[in-house]
Design a protein around this motif. Structure first.
Motif, PDB file in Angstrom:
ATOM      1  N   LYS A 234       3.735 -18.082 -44.431  1.00  0.00           N
ATOM      2  CA  LYS A 234       3.680 -18.468 -45.806  1.00  0.00           C
ATOM      3  C   LYS A 234       4.705 -19.429 -46.080  1.00  0.00           C
ATOM      4  CE  LYS A 234       2.693 -13.884 -47.434  1.00  0.00           C
ATOM      5  NZ  LYS A 234       3.001 -12.394 -48.334  1.00  0.00           N
ATOM      6  N   GLY A 235       4.033 -20.875 -46.238  1.00  0.00           N
ATOM      7  CA  GLY A 235       5.009 -22.079 -46.274  1.00  0.00           C
ATOM      8  C   GLY A 235       5.532 -22.346 -45.173  1.00  0.00           C
ATOM      9  N   LYS A 236       7.135 -22.239 -45.109  1.00  0.00           N
ATOM     10  CA  LYS A 236       8.042 -22.392 -44.082  1.00  0.00           C
ATOM     11  C   LYS A 236       8.397 -21.084 -43.456  1.00  0.00           C
ATOM     12  CE  LYS A 236       9.713 -27.016 -45.350  1.00  0.00           C
ATOM     13  NZ  LYS A 236      10.654 -27.815 -45.349  1.00  0.00           N
ATOM     14  N   ASN A 237       7.935 -19.965 -44.137  1.00  0.00           N
ATOM     15  CA  ASN A 237       8.679 -18.615 -43.700  1.00  0.00           C
ATOM     16  C   ASN A 237       7.509 -17.742 -42.892  1.00  0.00           C
ATOM     17  OD1 ASN A 237      11.365 -19.290 -44.927  1.00  0.00           O
ATOM     18  ND2 ASN A 237      10.270 -18.633 -46.958  1.00  0.00           N
ATOM     19  N   TYR A 238       7.885 -16.681 -42.549  1.00  0.00           N
ATOM     20  CA  TYR A 238       7.036 -15.790 -41.787  1.00  0.00           C
ATOM     21  C   TYR A 238       7.370 -14.406 -42.254  1.00  0.00           C
ATOM     22  CZ  TYR A 238       6.208 -19.626 -38.782  1.00  0.00           C
ATOM     23  OH  TYR A 238       6.040 -20.834 -38.210  1.00  0.00           O
ATOM     24  N   THR A 239       6.200 -13.627 -42.832  1.00  0.00           N
ATOM     25  CA  THR A 239       6.321 -12.201 -43.647  1.00  0.00           C
ATOM     26  C   THR A 239       5.712 -11.279 -42.406  1.00  0.00           C
ATOM     27  OG1 THR A 239       6.171 -13.276 -45.456  1.00  0.00           O
ATOM     28  CG2 THR A 239       5.419 -10.933 -45.399  1.00  0.00           C
ATOM     29  N   ILE A 240       6.405 -10.229 -41.959  1.00  0.00           N
ATOM     30  CA  ILE A 240       5.982  -9.045 -41.369  1.00  0.00           C
ATOM     31  C   ILE A 240       5.344  -8.010 -42.070  1.00  0.00           C
ATOM     32  CG2 ILE A 240       6.604  -7.606 -39.583  1.00  0.00           C
ATOM     33  CD1 ILE A 240       9.041  -8.906 -39.216  1.00  0.00           C
ATOM     34  N   GLU A 241       4.145  -7.757 -41.789  1.00  0.00           N
ATOM     35  CA  GLU A 241       3.301  -6.955 -42.747  1.00  0.00           C
ATOM     36  C   GLU A 241       3.753  -5.614 -42.453  1.00  0.00           C
ATOM     37  OE1 GLU A 241      -0.898  -7.720 -42.992  1.00  0.00           O
ATOM     38  OE2 GLU A 241      -0.538  -9.096 -44.587  1.00  0.00           O
ATOM     39  N   LEU A 242       4.664  -4.957 -43.173  1.00  0.00           N
ATOM     40  CA  LEU A 242       5.307  -3.668 -42.996  1.00  0.00           C
ATOM     41  C   LEU A 242       5.032  -2.834 -44.273  1.00  0.00           C
ATOM     42  CD1 LEU A 242       8.753  -4.458 -41.142  1.00  0.00           C
ATOM     43  CD2 LEU A 242       6.481  -3.650 -39.957  1.00  0.00           C
ATOM     44  N   GLU A 243       5.178  -1.875 -44.445  1.00  0.00           N
ATOM     45  CA  GLU A 243       5.129  -1.009 -45.611  1.00  0.00           C
ATOM     46  C   GLU A 243       6.062  -1.555 -46.734  1.00  0.00           C
ATOM     47  OE1 GLU A 243       6.013   3.750 -47.315  1.00  0.00           O
ATOM     48  OE2 GLU A 243       6.065   3.285 -45.276  1.00  0.00           O
ATOM     49  N   LYS A 244       6.784  -1.984 -46.254  1.00  0.00           N
ATOM     50  CA  LYS A 244       7.641  -2.914 -47.110  1.00  0.00           C
ATOM     51  C   LYS A 244       7.966  -4.202 -46.494  1.00  0.00           C
ATOM     52  CE  LYS A 244      12.022  -3.348 -49.805  1.00  0.00           C
ATOM     53  NZ  LYS A 244      13.639  -2.835 -50.016  1.00  0.00           N
ATOM     54  N   PRO A 245       6.921  -5.344 -47.006  1.00  0.00           N
ATOM     55  CA  PRO A 245       6.968  -6.680 -46.030  1.00  0.00           C
ATOM     56  C   PRO A 245       8.438  -7.400 -46.153  1.00  0.00           C
ATOM     57  CG  PRO A 245       5.135  -6.673 -47.848  1.00  0.00           C
ATOM     58  CD  PRO A 245       6.021  -5.111 -47.846  1.00  0.00           C
ATOM     59  N   VAL A 246       8.515  -7.819 -44.744  1.00  0.00           N
ATOM     60  CA  VAL A 246       9.767  -8.525 -44.694  1.00  0.00           C
ATOM     61  C   VAL A 246       9.729  -9.937 -44.353  1.00  0.00           C
ATOM     62  CG1 VAL A 246      11.829  -8.769 -43.133  1.00  0.00           C
ATOM     63  CG2 VAL A 246      10.995  -6.402 -43.616  1.00  0.00           C
ATOM     64  N   THR A 247      10.299 -10.867 -45.014  1.00  0.00           N
ATOM     65  CA  THR A 247       9.911 -12.084 -44.707  1.00  0.00           C
ATOM     66  C   THR A 247      11.365 -13.065 -44.330  1.00  0.00           C
ATOM     67  OG1 THR A 247       8.663 -12.461 -46.863  1.00  0.00           O
ATOM     68  CG2 THR A 247       9.697 -14.494 -46.049  1.00  0.00           C
ATOM     69  N   LEU A 248      10.992 -13.870 -43.317  1.00  0.00           N
ATOM     70  CA  LEU A 248      12.203 -14.291 -42.300  1.00  0.00           C
ATOM     71  C   LEU A 248      11.757 -16.066 -42.358  1.00  0.00           C
ATOM     72  CD1 LEU A 248      12.123 -11.586 -40.040  1.00  0.00           C
ATOM     73  CD2 LEU A 248      14.154 -11.993 -41.525  1.00  0.00           C
ATOM     74  N   PRO A 249      12.832 -16.643 -41.959  1.00  0.00           N
ATOM     75  CA  PRO A 249      12.583 -18.127 -41.782  1.00  0.00           C
ATOM     76  C   PRO A 249      11.722 -18.783 -40.678  1.00  0.00           C
ATOM     77  CG  PRO A 249      14.909 -17.549 -41.275  1.00  0.00           C
ATOM     78  CD  PRO A 249      14.266 -16.364 -41.694  1.00  0.00           C
ATOM     79  N   ASN A 250      11.955 -18.126 -39.583  1.00  0.00           N
ATOM     80  CA  ASN A 250      11.128 -18.474 -38.612  1.00  0.00           C
ATOM     81  C   ASN A 250      10.824 -17.583 -37.361  1.00  0.00           C
ATOM     82  OD1 ASN A 250      13.649 -17.898 -36.645  1.00  0.00           O
ATOM     83  ND2 ASN A 250      14.498 -19.590 -37.990  1.00  0.00           N
ATOM     84  N   LEU A 251       9.944 -17.704 -36.439  1.00  0.00           N
ATOM     85  CA  LEU A 251       9.437 -16.803 -35.513  1.00  0.00           C
ATOM     86  C   LEU A 251      10.541 -15.835 -34.714  1.00  0.00           C
ATOM     87  CD1 LEU A 251       6.352 -18.515 -34.538  1.00  0.00           C
ATOM     88  CD2 LEU A 251       6.421 -16.296 -35.805  1.00  0.00           C
ATOM     89  N   CYS A 252      11.628 -16.572 -34.265  1.00  0.00           N
ATOM     90  CA  CYS A 252      12.753 -16.281 -33.676  1.00  0.00           C
ATOM     91  C   CYS A 252      13.491 -15.235 -34.343  1.00  0.00           C
ATOM     92  CB  CYS A 252      13.802 -17.399 -33.201  1.00  0.00           C
ATOM     93  SG  CYS A 252      13.231 -18.395 -31.776  1.00  0.00           S
ATOM     94  N   SER A 253      13.559 -15.424 -35.667  1.00  0.00           N
ATOM     95  CA  SER A 253      14.183 -14.352 -36.685  1.00  0.00           C
ATOM     96  C   SER A 253      13.315 -13.106 -36.546  1.00  0.00           C
ATOM     97  CB  SER A 253      14.394 -15.084 -37.977  1.00  0.00           C
ATOM     98  OG  SER A 253      15.116 -16.044 -37.882  1.00  0.00           O
ATOM     99  N   VAL A 254      11.906 -13.269 -36.548  1.00  0.00           N
ATOM    100  CA  VAL A 254      11.073 -12.165 -36.574  1.00  0.00           C
ATOM    101  C   VAL A 254      11.166 -11.392 -35.392  1.00  0.00           C
ATOM    102  CG1 VAL A 254       8.743 -11.603 -36.271  1.00  0.00           C
ATOM    103  CG2 VAL A 254       9.060 -13.381 -37.832  1.00  0.00           C
ATOM    104  N   ILE A 255      11.337 -11.966 -34.226  1.00  0.00           N
ATOM    105  CA  ILE A 255      11.646 -11.140 -33.193  1.00  0.00           C
ATOM    106  C   ILE A 255      13.231 -10.423 -33.281  1.00  0.00           C
ATOM    107  CG2 ILE A 255      11.967 -11.352 -30.428  1.00  0.00           C
ATOM    108  CD1 ILE A 255       9.198 -11.586 -31.349  1.00  0.00           C
ATOM    109  N   ASP A 256      14.189 -11.189 -33.674  1.00  0.00           N
ATOM    110  CA  ASP A 256      15.490 -10.357 -33.885  1.00  0.00           C
ATOM    111  C   ASP A 256      15.322  -9.414 -34.676  1.00  0.00           C
ATOM    112  OD1 ASP A 256      16.457 -12.502 -32.383  1.00  0.00           O
ATOM    113  OD2 ASP A 256      17.267 -13.869 -33.946  1.00  0.00           O
ATOM    114  N   TYR A 257      14.521  -9.294 -35.750  1.00  0.00           N
ATOM    115  CA  TYR A 257      14.339  -8.255 -36.722  1.00  0.00           C
ATOM    116  C   TYR A 257      14.120  -7.161 -35.992  1.00  0.00           C
ATOM    117  CZ  TYR A 257      12.665  -5.270 -40.323  1.00  0.00           C
ATOM    118  OH  TYR A 257      12.293  -4.308 -41.406  1.00  0.00           O
ATOM    119  N   PHE A 258      12.875  -6.994 -35.054  1.00  0.00           N
ATOM    120  CA  PHE A 258      12.423  -6.181 -34.398  1.00  0.00           C
ATOM    121  C   PHE A 258      13.697  -5.384 -33.272  1.00  0.00           C
ATOM    122  CE2 PHE A 258       8.184  -7.489 -36.157  1.00  0.00           C
ATOM    123  CZ  PHE A 258       7.885  -6.154 -36.055  1.00  0.00           C
TER     124      PHE A 258
END
Length: 297
Positions: A234-258
């Motif tokens: 979404k634009g410059k960010n990335y949203t993980i589709e969970l029950e409560k969506p989580v939006t992060l600034p980049n894909l490395c942050s997505v991996i860090d989140y998990f």
């Protein structure tokens, strides 16, 4: 009680795994007590300074960090009076938070202060009490950090097209794609995780629709289970589709989140040329197409 002896570096195998994940040069490492605003108390971490980022590990042998702190925008480093004998304590003042650090002894405290100030101010501080050999190390790190930053900056005076090409060439350094990214299908990702559990249990892959991504994980609870999660750009960010969506600034942050949310139970799937997956040429070919895929986003 922290060990008073100088800490030994992590074994070479662990060092190499951390290098793959962080994609940054190691400048200094050792034990630190860390207290961030969200922490109730100090936490004891094996800590690495890589580039201008502090990576925190639960112990010296962990390959996956559980937290990290970017310090390039450090406002100041302030010393704190400590009532504990032979212990250094100081605060990193950053634009969005203040982080308290404690070291195992005053000497390591001086080293941490020296290395942190060197990489954030791009100059060797004059007001630290270090031995000549330690100061030489600071100068070496200073030159390495200057070189690293030059390699990630656009070329001055270049045309708009050349600047664009320069940014594309160093995109992996400035904003690296996670090491667990592979251009594979849902089925192929599942097979990779099932056949090679020792290499990790989380893969980032292209989504079924252009521009988006998916994460495939394998968890061993009662029985091995495969799950898939959509990651929407979404634009410059990335949203993980969970029950409560989580939006992060980049894909490395997505991996860090998990990794952080599962307390390290999920680990990036890292393929090494030393490993035999039974499909080496196939995976290597997918790796070679990575840059082309990034350019198409």
């Amino acid at each position: 009680m922290m060990d008073k002896k100088p800490p030994k570096p992590a074994p070479r195998r662990i060092f190499q795994e951390r290098l793959k994940i962080t994609a940054l040069p190691l400048y200094f490492e050792g034990f630190l007590l860390v207290k961030r605003p969200e922490y109730q108390e100090f936490k004891y971490y094996w800590t690495e300074l890589r580039g201008t980022t502090l990576f925190f590990y639960s112990d010296k042998k962990s390959t996956i960090y559980i937290d990290k702190l970017e310090i390039i925008d450090l406002t100041c480093l302030t010393d704190q009076n400590s009532t504990e004998h032979n212990c250094a304590r100081f605060t990193l003042v950053l634009p969005k938070e203040e982080v308290q650090l404690k070291t195992e002894n005053t000497e390591s405290g001086e080293e941490w202060r020296g290395f942190i100030l060197t990489v954030t101010e791009l100059s060797v501080p004059q007001h630290v009490s270090l031995l000549p050999g330690q100061v030489i190390r600071l100068h070496d790190v200073l030159e390495r950090e200057k070189k690293r930053r030059l390699e990630t900056e656009p070329l001055p005076g270049a045309s708009a097209e050349k600047e664009r090409e320069a940014r594309e060439e160093c995109v992996d350094t400035m904003n690296p794609m996670p090491v667990c990214f592979y251009i594979v299908s849902r089925k192929e990702a599942t097979e990779m995780l099932e056949k090679n559990p020792s290499l990790g249990n989380m893969i980032l892959r292209p989504g079924s629709d252009n521009g988006n991504y998916s994460i495939t994980i394998r968890q061993d609870i009662d029985l091995p289970r495969i799950k898939h999660y959509k990651v929407i750009r979404k634009g410059k960010n990335y949203t993980i589709e969970l029950e409560k969506p989580v939006t992060l600034p980049n894909l490395c942050s997505v991996i860090d989140y998990f990794v952080k949310e599962t307390q390290g139970n999920l680990r990036p799937f890292i393929y090494s040329a030393d490993e035999n997956l039974g499909q080496d040429s196939k995976i290597n070919g997918k790796r070679e197409r990575l840059k082309k895929h990034s350019d198409m986003k």
